[in-house]
Motif scaffolding. Structure first.
Motif, mmCIF file in Angstrom:
data_model
loop_
_atom_site.group_PDB
_atom_site.id
_atom_site.type_symbol
_atom_site.label_atom_id
_atom_site.label_comp_id
_atom_site.label_asym_id
_atom_site.label_seq_id
_atom_site.Cartn_x
_atom_site.Cartn_y
_atom_site.Cartn_z
ATOM 1 N N LYS A 45 -31.922 -8.973 -54.527
ATOM 2 C CA LYS A 45 -30.970 -9.053 -53.422
ATOM 3 C C LYS A 45 -30.359 -10.444 -53.405
ATOM 4 O O LYS A 45 -31.067 -11.446 -53.502
ATOM 5 N N ILE A 46 -29.024 -10.497 -53.307
ATOM 6 C CA ILE A 46 -28.326 -11.778 -53.321
ATOM 7 C C ILE A 46 -27.260 -11.808 -52.233
ATOM 8 O O ILE A 46 -26.858 -10.763 -51.708
ATOM 9 N N TYR A 47 -26.830 -13.016 -51.890
ATOM 10 C CA TYR A 47 -25.723 -13.193 -50.958
ATOM 11 C C TYR A 47 -24.405 -13.101 -51.727
ATOM 12 O O TYR A 47 -24.267 -13.682 -52.803
ATOM 13 N N VAL A 48 -23.458 -12.371 -51.190
ATOM 14 C CA VAL A 48 -22.151 -12.209 -51.815
ATOM 15 C C VAL A 48 -21.083 -12.662 -50.829
ATOM 16 O O VAL A 48 -21.050 -12.195 -49.684
ATOM 17 N N SER A 49 -20.223 -13.577 -51.275
ATOM 18 C CA SER A 49 -19.153 -14.128 -50.432
ATOM 19 C C SER A 49 -19.758 -14.661 -49.134
ATOM 20 O O SER A 49 -20.745 -15.368 -49.159
ATOM 21 N N ASN A 50 -19.158 -14.291 -48.007
ATOM 22 C CA ASN A 50 -19.629 -14.780 -46.713
ATOM 23 C C ASN A 50 -20.459 -13.751 -45.966
ATOM 24 O O ASN A 50 -20.636 -13.847 -44.753
ATOM 25 N N ASN A 51 -20.945 -12.746 -46.699
ATOM 26 C CA ASN A 51 -21.763 -11.717 -46.073
ATOM 27 C C ASN A 51 -23.101 -12.321 -45.650
ATOM 28 O O ASN A 51 -23.835 -12.859 -46.478
ATOM 29 N N PRO A 52 -23.442 -12.248 -44.354
ATOM 30 C CA PRO A 52 -24.716 -12.842 -43.906
ATOM 31 C C PRO A 52 -25.932 -12.071 -44.386
ATOM 32 O O PRO A 52 -27.050 -12.576 -44.329
ATOM 33 N N ARG B 257 -30.649 -16.900 -59.949
ATOM 34 C CA ARG B 257 -30.822 -18.253 -59.432
ATOM 35 C C ARG B 257 -31.072 -18.209 -57.923
ATOM 36 O O ARG B 257 -30.639 -17.279 -57.235
ATOM 37 N N PRO B 258 -31.764 -19.214 -57.385
ATOM 38 C CA PRO B 258 -31.990 -19.256 -55.936
ATOM 39 C C PRO B 258 -30.668 -19.347 -55.191
ATOM 40 O O PRO B 258 -29.663 -19.844 -55.713
ATOM 41 N N GLN B 259 -30.672 -18.868 -53.963
ATOM 42 C CA GLN B 259 -29.462 -18.897 -53.155
ATOM 43 C C GLN B 259 -29.761 -19.402 -51.752
ATOM 44 O O GLN B 259 -30.882 -19.243 -51.248
ATOM 45 N N LEU B 260 -28.768 -19.996 -51.159
ATOM 46 C CA LEU B 260 -28.836 -20.372 -49.760
ATOM 47 C C LEU B 260 -28.028 -19.368 -48.954
ATOM 48 O O LEU B 260 -27.012 -18.852 -49.420
ATOM 49 N N SER B 261 -28.476 -19.088 -47.753
ATOM 50 C CA SER B 261 -27.729 -18.178 -46.891
ATOM 51 C C SER B 261 -26.432 -18.848 -46.468
ATOM 52 O O SER B 261 -26.298 -20.080 -46.529
ATOM 53 N N PRO B 262 -25.426 -18.081 -46.040
ATOM 54 C CA PRO B 262 -24.176 -18.693 -45.571
ATOM 55 C C PRO B 262 -24.391 -19.739 -44.486
ATOM 56 O O PRO B 262 -23.704 -20.766 -44.452
ATOM 57 N N THR B 263 -25.370 -19.505 -43.602
ATOM 58 C CA THR B 263 -25.652 -20.484 -42.543
ATOM 59 C C THR B 263 -26.188 -21.775 -43.139
ATOM 60 O O THR B 263 -25.779 -22.876 -42.729
ATOM 61 N N GLU B 264 -27.094 -21.656 -44.122
ATOM 62 C CA GLU B 264 -27.638 -22.852 -44.765
ATOM 63 C C GLU B 264 -26.547 -23.605 -45.522
ATOM 64 O O GLU B 264 -26.521 -24.843 -45.523
ATOM 65 N N GLN B 265 -25.634 -22.861 -46.172
ATOM 66 C CA GLN B 265 -24.544 -23.501 -46.893
ATOM 67 C C GLN B 265 -23.630 -24.284 -45.952
ATOM 68 O O GLN B 265 -23.132 -25.358 -46.292
ATOM 69 N N GLU B 266 -23.416 -23.747 -44.765
ATOM 70 C CA GLU B 266 -22.553 -24.432 -43.798
ATOM 71 C C GLU B 266 -23.148 -25.754 -43.347
ATOM 72 O O GLU B 266 -22.426 -26.692 -43.004
ATOM 73 N N ASN B 267 -24.484 -25.826 -43.328
ATOM 74 C CA ASN B 267 -25.146 -27.029 -42.818
ATOM 75 C C ASN B 267 -25.359 -28.099 -43.882
ATOM 76 O O ASN B 267 -25.765 -29.212 -43.563
#
Length: 393
Positions: free
Chosen positions: A98-105, A203-213
């Motif tokens: 499972k991965i984050y895609v675009s700005n999908n939370p 690869r590891p991913q950061l959530s959209p919220t983490e990326q914003e911070n």
């Protein structure tokens, strides 16, 4: 059919049955991503009626596919008028990630499958979202490799390779009862290899919220940033391939296949201006080339805790600034592919001021402004005798 109205038809329409459809509208097909090649499309609304027919003289086939050969996928990367149906023998199946895609939370499920056609060509397909569950983990280790049909996939290109992925309209069929599947099974009947697991390195991913911070600054801090700082003089490199590591919180990740998570290796990266009596250019020097000249590692220079990548330590300034040197360089292929001529230093020898060389080193200047036009270099002029050009690999 509008997405909001599809639920009202799910309970009234059953796949495999035959219906008479009335009270629909006809429009021109879209310019892209059509499921079938047709000039017109039927639009279904709440007024559309479905009447099931039980006695039909002409037998209507349950399946209709428009397959594209693996070798014919390239033209589809530039023409997305119609989505693509593919068929092949399942040889590898990955487990779901499972991965984050675009700005999908929310994280999106993903599974990769490798297919093989009768001519031995292989193709990796990515199943996204709900499509990832069309195939389950029970296929891994299956002694008899099944035939898989995927409909309505998209075809794109990345790094010279075709990328096949499912769309919201995609469906999957394992060993459907159609002549082409029977033919493929007969072709592969002597194949006794089981379905193998396809390792999927994510690869590891950061959530959209983490990326914003990450690196968040206010307006005052943004305006206080010195945008005229020199390029960085070191970077976090992969120990194996020396590529820049991607940082995900405490984790460092190399994009090169099989390298994955790495402990960062501090590597020199110096951008130097070199000029002689004829012209001026820039060289990039990495790793061992710089370390041999300095006699000290990046880690030693940063041991005091001062790790500002934009401020050159005194040992580097004293060794390189306004010094005369002989370079052995090679053209950077990646730059040539994008139309930029740049050079990487393979070897460098700092010379005595009394030597005959006329190559002079300096720090890169701040970015040019409109009032400071960049000096033009005549590309037709031969390189100076002290600049040794290696063959472009």
């Amino acid at each position: 059919m509008a997405k909001t109205e599809s639920d009202s038809f799910d309970s009234n329409i059953k796949e495999g049955n035959i219906y008479k459809i009335s009270d629909f509208t006809v429009i021109r097909s879209k310019h892209s991503f059509n499921t079938v090649s047709a000039p017109c499309t039927i639009t279904i609304s709440r007024r559309t009626k479905f009447t099931e027919l039980h006695m039909v003289e002409d037998k209507i086939p349950l399946y209709y596919f428009d397959f594209t050969d693996f070798e014919q996928l390239q033209p589809r990367t530039k023409n997305n008028f119609i989505l693509t149906d593919i068929i092949g023998l399942v040889t590898f199946v990955s487990k779901i990630t499972k991965i984050y895609v675009s700005n999908n939370p929310e994280q999106v499920p993903k599974r990769n499958i490798e297919l093989k056609n009768t001519r031995g060509f292989t193709l990796t397909v990515t199943l996204w979202g709900n499509c990832a569950f069309y195939v389950d983990d029970s296929l891994i280790g299956l002694k008899t490799q099944p035939i898989l049909i995927l409909t309505s996939t998209t075809v794109s290109e990345f790094n010279g390779k075709n990328i096949i992925a499912t769309s919201s309209a995609s469906k999957a069929y394992l060993d459907p009862d159609i002549p082409m599947v029977a033919e493929m099974k007969a072709h592969f009947q002597e194949s006794v290899e089981p379905v193998a697991e396809l390792e999927l390195y994510q690869r590891p991913q950061l959530s959209p919220t983490e990326q914003e911070n990450i690196n968040r600054v206010n307006i005052e801090q943004l305006l206080a940033i010195d945008h005229k700082k020199f390029p960085v003089w070191y970077y976090n490199a992969c120990k194996i391939c020396l590529k820049t590591l991607l940082e995900f919180g405490p984790i460092y990740w190399c994009e090169t296949a099989n390298h994955r998570e790495q402990t960062p290796f501090l590597c020199y990266k110096l951008l130097m201006n070199a000029e002689d009596d004829i012209g001026r250019t820039s060289f990039l020097a990495f790793g061992d080339v710089v370390e041999k000249l300095l006699g000290v590692t990046v880690a030693r220079l940063t041991v005091s805790g001062k790790k500002d990548k934009y401020v050159l330590p005194e040992p580097i300034q004293n060794r390189f600034l306004n010094q005369t040197a002989v370079f052995t360089v090679t053209a950077i292929i990646k730059g040539l592919e994008h139309g930029h001529l740049s050079f990487r230093v393979i070897a460098c020898r700092i010379m005595d001021q009394a030597a005959t060389s006329n190559i002079n080193l300096s720090l890169p200047p701040p970015p040019k402004t409109d009032s400071q036009p960049e000096k033009q270099i005549n590309a037709n002029q031969p390189p100076p005798s002290s600049l040794t050009m290696s063959q472009i690999p």
